[in-house]
Design a protein around this motif. Structure first.
Motif, PDB file in Angstrom:
ATOM      1  N   ILE A  60      -6.410 -31.493 -69.947  1.00  0.00           N
ATOM      2  CA  ILE A  60      -7.733 -31.504 -70.573  1.00  0.00           C
ATOM      3  C   ILE A  60      -7.674 -32.307 -71.868  1.00  0.00           C
ATOM      4  O   ILE A  60      -6.906 -31.985 -72.778  1.00  0.00           O
ATOM      5  N   LEU A  61      -8.475 -33.375 -71.909  1.00  0.00           N
ATOM      6  CA  LEU A  61      -8.525 -34.257 -73.081  1.00  0.00           C
ATOM      7  C   LEU A  61      -9.898 -34.085 -73.723  1.00  0.00           C
ATOM      8  O   LEU A  61     -10.910 -34.147 -73.013  1.00  0.00           O
ATOM      9  N   ALA A  62      -9.936 -33.871 -75.029  1.00  0.00           N
ATOM     10  CA  ALA A  62     -11.243 -33.625 -75.664  1.00  0.00           C
ATOM     11  C   ALA A  62     -11.428 -34.505 -76.892  1.00  0.00           C
ATOM     12  O   ALA A  62     -10.477 -34.827 -77.599  1.00  0.00           O
ATOM     13  N   HIS A  63     -12.689 -34.855 -77.120  1.00  0.00           N
ATOM     14  CA  HIS A  63     -13.040 -35.637 -78.313  1.00  0.00           C
ATOM     15  C   HIS A  63     -13.214 -34.673 -79.491  1.00  0.00           C
ATOM     16  O   HIS A  63     -13.771 -33.582 -79.310  1.00  0.00           O
ATOM     17  N   PRO A  64     -12.763 -35.068 -80.701  1.00  0.00           N
ATOM     18  CA  PRO A  64     -12.865 -34.121 -81.835  1.00  0.00           C
ATOM     19  C   PRO A  64     -14.292 -33.833 -82.303  1.00  0.00           C
ATOM     20  O   PRO A  64     -14.474 -33.027 -83.218  1.00  0.00           O
ATOM     21  N   VAL A 108      -7.049 -35.157 -64.371  1.00  0.00           N
ATOM     22  CA  VAL A 108      -7.439 -35.122 -65.774  1.00  0.00           C
ATOM     23  C   VAL A 108      -8.941 -34.870 -65.901  1.00  0.00           C
ATOM     24  O   VAL A 108      -9.706 -35.229 -64.994  1.00  0.00           O
ATOM     25  N   VAL A 109      -9.325 -34.212 -67.000  1.00  0.00           N
ATOM     26  CA  VAL A 109     -10.755 -34.106 -67.314  1.00  0.00           C
ATOM     27  C   VAL A 109     -10.935 -34.547 -68.761  1.00  0.00           C
ATOM     28  O   VAL A 109     -10.179 -34.141 -69.647  1.00  0.00           O
ATOM     29  N   MET A 110     -11.910 -35.431 -68.975  1.00  0.00           N
ATOM     30  CA  MET A 110     -12.183 -35.921 -70.332  1.00  0.00           C
ATOM     31  C   MET A 110     -13.444 -35.252 -70.848  1.00  0.00           C
ATOM     32  O   MET A 110     -14.531 -35.467 -70.283  1.00  0.00           O
ATOM     33  N   ILE A 111     -13.291 -34.455 -71.892  1.00  0.00           N
ATOM     34  CA  ILE A 111     -14.425 -33.700 -72.417  1.00  0.00           C
ATOM     35  C   ILE A 111     -15.144 -34.601 -73.422  1.00  0.00           C
ATOM     36  O   ILE A 111     -14.917 -34.555 -74.629  1.00  0.00           O
ATOM     37  N   VAL A 124     -12.407 -45.451 -67.145  1.00  0.00           N
ATOM     38  CA  VAL A 124     -10.946 -45.318 -67.123  1.00  0.00           C
ATOM     39  C   VAL A 124     -10.449 -45.226 -65.674  1.00  0.00           C
ATOM     40  O   VAL A 124      -9.382 -45.742 -65.344  1.00  0.00           O
ATOM     41  N   ALA A 125     -11.252 -44.590 -64.814  1.00  0.00           N
ATOM     42  CA  ALA A 125     -10.848 -44.457 -63.402  1.00  0.00           C
ATOM     43  C   ALA A 125     -10.678 -45.829 -62.743  1.00  0.00           C
ATOM     44  O   ALA A 125      -9.858 -45.989 -61.833  1.00  0.00           O
ATOM     45  N   VAL A 126     -11.426 -46.815 -63.222  1.00  0.00           N
ATOM     46  CA  VAL A 126     -11.286 -48.177 -62.671  1.00  0.00           C
ATOM     47  C   VAL A 126      -9.861 -48.683 -62.902  1.00  0.00           C
ATOM     48  O   VAL A 126      -9.268 -49.343 -62.050  1.00  0.00           O
ATOM     49  N   GLU A 127      -9.300 -48.348 -64.074  1.00  0.00           N
ATOM     50  CA  GLU A 127      -7.947 -48.817 -64.414  1.00  0.00           C
ATOM     51  C   GLU A 127      -6.866 -48.013 -63.690  1.00  0.00           C
ATOM     52  O   GLU A 127      -5.770 -48.519 -63.451  1.00  0.00           O
ATOM     53  N   PHE A 144      -9.901 -37.946 -61.512  1.00  0.00           N
ATOM     54  CA  PHE A 144     -10.707 -37.597 -62.683  1.00  0.00           C
ATOM     55  C   PHE A 144     -11.755 -36.574 -62.278  1.00  0.00           C
ATOM     56  O   PHE A 144     -12.574 -36.837 -61.398  1.00  0.00           O
ATOM     57  N   ILE A 145     -11.695 -35.392 -62.907  1.00  0.00           N
ATOM     58  CA  ILE A 145     -12.766 -34.418 -62.722  1.00  0.00           C
ATOM     59  C   ILE A 145     -13.822 -34.832 -63.749  1.00  0.00           C
ATOM     60  O   ILE A 145     -13.490 -35.086 -64.910  1.00  0.00           O
ATOM     61  N   ARG A 146     -15.067 -34.946 -63.321  1.00  0.00           N
ATOM     62  CA  ARG A 146     -16.048 -35.614 -64.200  1.00  0.00           C
ATOM     63  C   ARG A 146     -17.194 -34.713 -64.619  1.00  0.00           C
ATOM     64  O   ARG A 146     -18.229 -34.663 -63.977  1.00  0.00           O
ATOM     65  N   PRO A 147     -16.991 -33.994 -65.748  1.00  0.00           N
ATOM     66  CA  PRO A 147     -18.139 -33.254 -66.273  1.00  0.00           C
ATOM     67  C   PRO A 147     -19.122 -34.275 -66.804  1.00  0.00           C
ATOM     68  O   PRO A 147     -18.714 -35.358 -67.211  1.00  0.00           O
TER      69      PRO A 147
END
Ligand code: 13P
Ligand code: SF4
Length: 345
Positions: free
Chosen positions: A237-241, A272-275, A284-287, A293-296
């Motif tokens: 889980i990756l999140a933006h601050p 991966v999930v990018m919050i 990013v999935a293109v690369e 990628f789970i895509r919320p």
């Protein structure tokens, strides 16, 4: 800037058919995008992409696109992409005559501030930001009166007028470094409360924090993240601050949009999930087609105002020109340049 003939300008307007020539010219782009754009949509995007890329050349223009732009913009017409910090840096280095900023207004203003002599365009003038709207220059003056002598660190997601009242800017990628660069025990940090809380948890500097929020990131909840973990125990889980603190506690990695992209490239997690904003995962999935990628999906309505037809029109009519009032330009530029200087040290 090159002078365009009427026929060159109107070719984009008139000739937007999906011809075999357009299909051939755009095939390498679609080859990369087939995982994120359905084939049925390509005949709509492809003529616009071909026309924009041709007009860019004729105009000696460059397109800078934020990581939240849709894949047909990000991979189809952008020359340079990145987070807010990368876009600010790249805007300094370009020698194009015209910069088209595919992002929101404060980003275009930043590009204009560091390139006062160039034509800077934004394809939709209404592309704003809830953080930028949360604070005015007058608010900053009142804060300075209340906390005399305390330096003001301002997130780039603000107007030029707010930047002009500040000591230095920061982005989510360099906020900690900027705060610590001032050698002050206390710092006024604005306008993002959640980014401010996150930075405060990383430093001994005491932060006086404004309570602005990003309308996209504040919608994520810690419960959302717990559901992902239950469904996919191996997920990263990756999140933006800009997310609320309880969301950040649940994350495996916290970083700016480019920080997240770098992390995916280095760690290559299986899943991966990018919050953060929706289009990030598509881009990013293109690369990394091998990563799931789970895509919320929390859309930024401001970022999504930028579309291919508007970019084409922007290049044809040289609209909408971004200007910064002379009374604030020098002060705002100084705050930005101090930030870029910290990055170089
Ligand atoms: P960064 O790309 O700098 O991480 O910022 C995110 C954002 O919300 C920009 O609008
Ligand atoms: Fe502003 Fe949030 Fe949209 Fe970024 S995602 S432009 S911070 S509203």
């Amino acid at each position: 800037m090159s002078t365009l003939q009427g026929s060159e300008l109107s070719s984009g307007r008139a000739g937007l058919a999906y011809t075999s020539e357009v299909a051939r010219a755009t095939a390498p782009i679609y080859e990369r995008l087939h995982g994120v754009i359905p084939q049925i949509e390509w005949p709509v995007h492809a003529p616009l992409i071909a026309a924009i890329n041709e007009l860019k050349r004729l105009r000696s223009a460059i397109i800078l696109a934020h990581n939240y732009q849709t894949p047909e913009i990000f991979h189809g017409v952008a020359d340079l992409t990145g987070d807010s910090l990368a876009l600010a840096r790249q805007a300094v280095d370009t020698d194009a005559d015209v910069i088209v900023l595919c992002g929101v207004h404060f980003m275009a203003e930043t590009a204009k501030l560091v390139n006062p002599e160039k034509t800077v365009l934004i394809p939709d003038f209404e592309a704003g930001c809830s953080l930028a709207a949360s604070i005015t220059a007058e608010d900053v003056r009142l804060l300075r009166q209340r906390y005399p002598g305390v330096p003001v660190v301002t997130y780039v997601n603000t107007s030029a007028a707010v930047k002009a009242e500040s000591d230095i800017c920061c982005t989510s990628a360099n906020a900690l470094k900027v705060v610590e660069s001032l050698g002050s025990e206390r710092v006024i940090f604005l306008p993002d409360e959640f980014l401010g809380n996150y930075i405060a948890s990383q430093t001994k500097v005491k932060l006086i924090i404004w309570k602005g929020h990003c309308e996209v990131h504040e919608r994520f909840t810690a419960e959302d993240l717990c559901v992902y973990r239950q469904q996919y125990p191996d997920i990263q889980i990756l999140a933006h601050p800009e997310c609320p603190p309880d969301v950040l506690v649940e994350a495996d990695f916290i970083g700016s949009t480019s920080g997240m992209i770098r992390h995916v490239g280095e760690e290559r997690p299986q899943r991966v999930v990018m919050i953060t904003e929706c289009s990030m995962s598509d881009n990013v999935a293109v690369e990394y087609p091998e990563i799931e990628f789970i895509r919320p999906c929390n859309l930024c309505p401001h970022m999504k105002r930028i579309t291919l037809p508007k970019i084409l029109r922007s290049l044809q009519d040289l609209e909408y020109r971004v200007e910064v009032e002379p009374e604030v330009a020098d002060g705002a530029r100084r705050s930005l340049e101090r930030m870029l200087e910290v990055g170089r040290s």
